[in-house]
Design an enzyme around this catalytic site. Sequence first.
Site, short mmCIF file in Angstrom:
data_model
loop_
_atom_site.label_atom_id
_atom_site.label_comp_id
_atom_site.label_asym_id
_atom_site.label_seq_id
_atom_site.Cartn_x
_atom_site.Cartn_y
_atom_site.Cartn_z
N ARG A 15 3.33 0.18 -5.08
CA ARG A 15 3.19 -0.06 -3.81
C ARG A 15 1.70 -1.13 -3.40
O ARG A 15 1.82 -1.98 -2.91
CB ARG A 15 3.23 0.48 -2.79
CG ARG A 15 4.61 1.44 -2.73
CD ARG A 15 4.12 2.42 -1.36
NE ARG A 15 4.60 2.16 -1.13
CZ ARG A 15 5.63 1.01 0.26
NH1 ARG A 15 6.27 1.58 -0.32
NH2 ARG A 15 5.87 0.60 1.37
N GLU A 59 6.35 -12.92 -13.97
CA GLU A 59 5.43 -11.99 -13.52
C GLU A 59 5.09 -10.62 -14.49
O GLU A 59 4.56 -10.53 -13.81
CB GLU A 59 6.26 -11.19 -12.82
CG GLU A 59 7.47 -10.65 -12.69
CD GLU A 59 8.40 -9.48 -11.73
OE1 GLU A 59 7.64 -9.64 -10.30
OE2 GLU A 59 9.98 -9.81 -12.35
N ASN A 62 -1.07 1.80 6.25
CA ASN A 62 0.31 0.73 5.34
C ASN A 62 0.47 -0.04 5.90
O ASN A 62 1.54 -0.17 7.21
CB ASN A 62 1.46 1.51 4.72
CG ASN A 62 2.46 0.63 4.22
OD1 ASN A 62 2.15 -1.02 3.08
ND2 ASN A 62 3.05 0.83 3.07
N GLY A 63 0.39 -1.59 6.05
CA GLY A 63 0.68 -2.89 7.07
C GLY A 63 -0.22 -3.89 7.14
O GLY A 63 -1.04 -3.83 6.69
N LYS A 92 5.77 -3.21 -5.06
CA LYS A 92 6.91 -3.52 -5.56
C LYS A 92 7.48 -3.04 -4.09
O LYS A 92 8.86 -4.36 -4.11
CB LYS A 92 7.09 -1.97 -6.41
CG LYS A 92 8.40 -1.86 -6.60
CD LYS A 92 9.12 -1.84 -7.19
CE LYS A 92 10.55 -1.44 -7.69
NZ LYS A 92 11.03 -2.95 -8.63
N CYS A 101 0.15 -1.24 0.27
CA CYS A 101 0.03 0.07 0.03
C CYS A 101 1.21 1.49 0.14
O CYS A 101 2.05 1.17 -0.07
CB CYS A 101 -0.98 0.11 1.28
SG CYS A 101 -1.66 -1.42 0.96
N TRP A 132 -3.20 -2.40 -1.83
CA TRP A 132 -2.89 -3.79 -1.86
C TRP A 132 -3.04 -4.86 -1.16
O TRP A 132 -2.95 -4.39 0.32
CB TRP A 132 -1.35 -4.41 -2.13
CG TRP A 132 -0.74 -5.74 -2.62
CD1 TRP A 132 0.02 -6.11 -4.20
CD2 TRP A 132 -0.42 -6.24 -1.47
NE1 TRP A 132 0.02 -7.36 -4.08
CE2 TRP A 132 0.24 -8.14 -2.45
CE3 TRP A 132 0.12 -6.69 -0.53
CZ2 TRP A 132 0.57 -8.87 -2.48
CZ3 TRP A 132 0.41 -7.77 -0.22
CH2 TRP A 132 0.47 -9.47 -0.80
N LYS A 142 10.73 -12.82 -14.69
CA LYS A 142 10.71 -11.51 -15.28
C LYS A 142 9.32 -11.73 -15.90
O LYS A 142 8.57 -11.21 -16.04
CB LYS A 142 11.94 -10.91 -16.50
CG LYS A 142 12.94 -10.07 -15.74
CD LYS A 142 12.23 -9.17 -15.52
CE LYS A 142 11.43 -9.18 -14.08
NZ LYS A 142 13.06 -9.12 -12.30
N HIS A 152 17.69 -34.95 -14.72
CA HIS A 152 17.49 -34.74 -14.12
C HIS A 152 15.36 -35.00 -13.80
O HIS A 152 15.12 -34.97 -12.97
CB HIS A 152 17.90 -34.48 -12.60
CG HIS A 152 19.56 -34.18 -12.97
ND1 HIS A 152 19.63 -35.92 -12.79
CD2 HIS A 152 20.95 -34.00 -13.22
CE1 HIS A 152 20.51 -36.18 -13.53
NE2 HIS A 152 22.18 -34.92 -13.15
N GLU A 186 16.04 -16.17 -13.19
CA GLU A 186 15.83 -13.66 -12.77
C GLU A 186 15.26 -13.88 -14.66
O GLU A 186 14.23 -12.91 -14.40
CB GLU A 186 16.84 -13.22 -12.77
CG GLU A 186 16.76 -11.90 -13.07
CD GLU A 186 15.97 -10.99 -12.26
OE1 GLU A 186 15.35 -11.85 -11.36
OE2 GLU A 186 15.19 -9.40 -12.46
C1 F6R Z 1 10.73 -9.01 -9.31
C2 F6R Z 1 10.98 -8.38 -7.92
C3 F6R Z 1 11.16 -8.97 -6.70
C4 F6R Z 1 11.55 -8.29 -6.31
C5 F6R Z 1 11.63 -8.87 -4.50
C6 F6R Z 1 12.89 -7.88 -3.43
O1 F6R Z 1 11.47 -7.87 -10.14
O2 F6R Z 1 10.87 -6.86 -8.61
O3 F6R Z 1 11.52 -10.10 -7.01
O4 F6R Z 1 12.80 -8.22 -6.60
O5 F6R Z 1 10.31 -8.83 -3.78
O6 F6R Z 1 12.76 -6.61 -3.33
P1 F6R Z 1 13.41 -6.08 -2.46
O7 F6R Z 1 14.58 -5.47 -4.15
O8 F6R Z 1 13.25 -4.60 -2.41
O9 F6R Z 1 13.68 -6.23 -1.06
#
Ligand code: F6R
Length: 615
Positions: free
Chosen positions: A27, A495, A100-101, A610, A2, A74, A492, A511, A488
């Site tokens: 957020r 998500e 937020n929380g 985020k 949030c 969120w 990407k 395997h 990674e």
């Molecule tokens: C993927 C992504 C998430 C963050 C994860 C950690 O693209 O953005 O997997 O990497 O939530 O977030 P931080 O780096 O802010 O601790």
Amino acid sequence: MCGIVGYIGFREAYPIVIKGLKRLEYRGYDSAGVMLFDGNDLKVSKTKGKVSDLEEKSKEISQSGTIGMGHTRWATHGVPNDINSHPHLSNSENLAIIHNGIIENYEPLKKELIKRGYVFKSDTDTEVLVNLIEEVKKKENLKLGKAVQVALNQVIGAYAICVFDKQKPDEIVVARLGSPLAIGVGKDEFFIASDASPFIEYTSNAIYLEDEEMAIVRLHKPLKIRKIKDDTIVDPYIQELQMNLEQIEKGGYDHFMLKEIYEQPNVIKDTYRGRLLANEGIIKMAGIEDNLEKFLNADRILIVACGTSWHAGLVAEYIIEEFTRIPVEVEYASEFRYRNPIINKNDIVIAISQSGETADTLAAIKLAKENGAFVFGVCNVVGSSISRETHAGAYTHAGPEIGVASTKAFTTQITVLTMIALRLAKAKGTLSNSDFHRHLQELEIIPEKVQEALEMTNEVAKTIAAKFKDSQNCLYLGRGYNFPVALEGALKLKEISYIHAEGYPAAEMKHGPIALIDEQMPVVVIAPKQGHYDKVVSNIQEIKSRSGKIIAIVTKGDTQVRDLADYVIEIPDTSDALSPLLTTIPLQLLSYHIAVMRDCNVDQPRNLAKSVTVE
Ligand code: F6R
């Protein structure tokens, strides 16, 4: 997660709050709401959906008032709908709150309040908190600030809150524990937000509340900060903001993600600027220099992180062990915090986080500190909770990352971690002088190579995206330094395009996952010339003989893989250790183009946020 925004001052609050919410939408974006006070009346508008939906909905209310609060959500407790959206009002409708929380003990509190006659409209923990504040205020005949403090001392959980009382309309009470809260200090006005982006065009002075602090933000009065637990007064520390408006706008790109992908050459340079002096053979990073002995005497380095940052940690494991011979273990912060890990005094814990607010990583740091470990942070957001909770650290200097999918954070984290490995290797003598200098020179020119990789790969990634945009599944394979890049790449894709994707070490295929391969299965293989090239070529042959569709990332000029693969994407040559900084570029672009072609919301993918400030 949030995002919260508040304003109290002399300007119209509504446009400030709405613009601020749009900047904080990364957020959380499943519902949004706003509260305005025009001197007489408190008006609330809230809705399921995005801030743009809120703008439509709030046409129904008068938008005037110089005090306002807004929220972009969120969902944690209660589905995203109009009623569960914030702000929430207390039963008397005098108090309004944004939060937020998570209030973990909301159920017993709610039961108690119901017994006392309170009625709840929503399923949220937040509505419980605002009514608890109301009950405390009424029962003990307290002013708002005191009532918030008493109520928060009964609460278990995490919060950044703004509370407004229409009977005392010259103040907003704010408090934080575990969720970020910044206060922008202007002349005769204050801004409140989850980060400073909503107010950078108004003031460059910000106060970041620490955990367990609250403040009464009152017009024409100096800001008073207190400890929630014992009421001790804290001197406000005003920071000068480094962010500028340009950094948080799209700058002509269709999406923040694309802008951030294209920023990588510059931000990698920003990351090593002043720290890497290749010609002089010097790497200096204050956080490392000040603690060099600790690093040199470390028995082990433990890396804790989540998501993309965890992948950067895996790359670092390979680099640090290779260069320094210090054993490294990489853990998901969410597992580490709950599994009674062995942490010794001579362990160094490196916590990696773009946002610096990830709840699991923060909890892992706290656990490591309690066990006597020295904790070093690698964060992007200056002044974030993790940067403050760690004993020392190094910022990545990637600038604000707004697209929910992490891109430039990943490459700048790898840059910082590579510099750390090189600095330690130099001090330990574990790399020869010539190798050390070679790596420094190579790192210095990597931004130009990233630029070249962007130019070489964008169009071809788009063409390949058009072929595979309707795939149901995708495999990503890599070995050595490029195994984490495979993870990674898969993250990407899943998500932002919602295509199921998995990353694997290429040799693990046989395997199990090889059973998945048929003519429908795209397999992205990372096969740069340096590293385990011949082994990867054998893996490609195994896929080809099972009719998988091979998309290979190869070094410019490669012919062997070109003959085997269905599609190739060429990148510039570099050392094995630095190759993740280049191989990751076409994977970011491939995911981006696929998501755009599938009409997905690239910057705000479904169900994500985020900054993951809940566990
Ligand atoms: C993927 C992504 C998430 C963050 C994860 C950690 O693209 O953005 O997997 O990497 O939530 O977030 P931080 O780096 O802010 O601790």
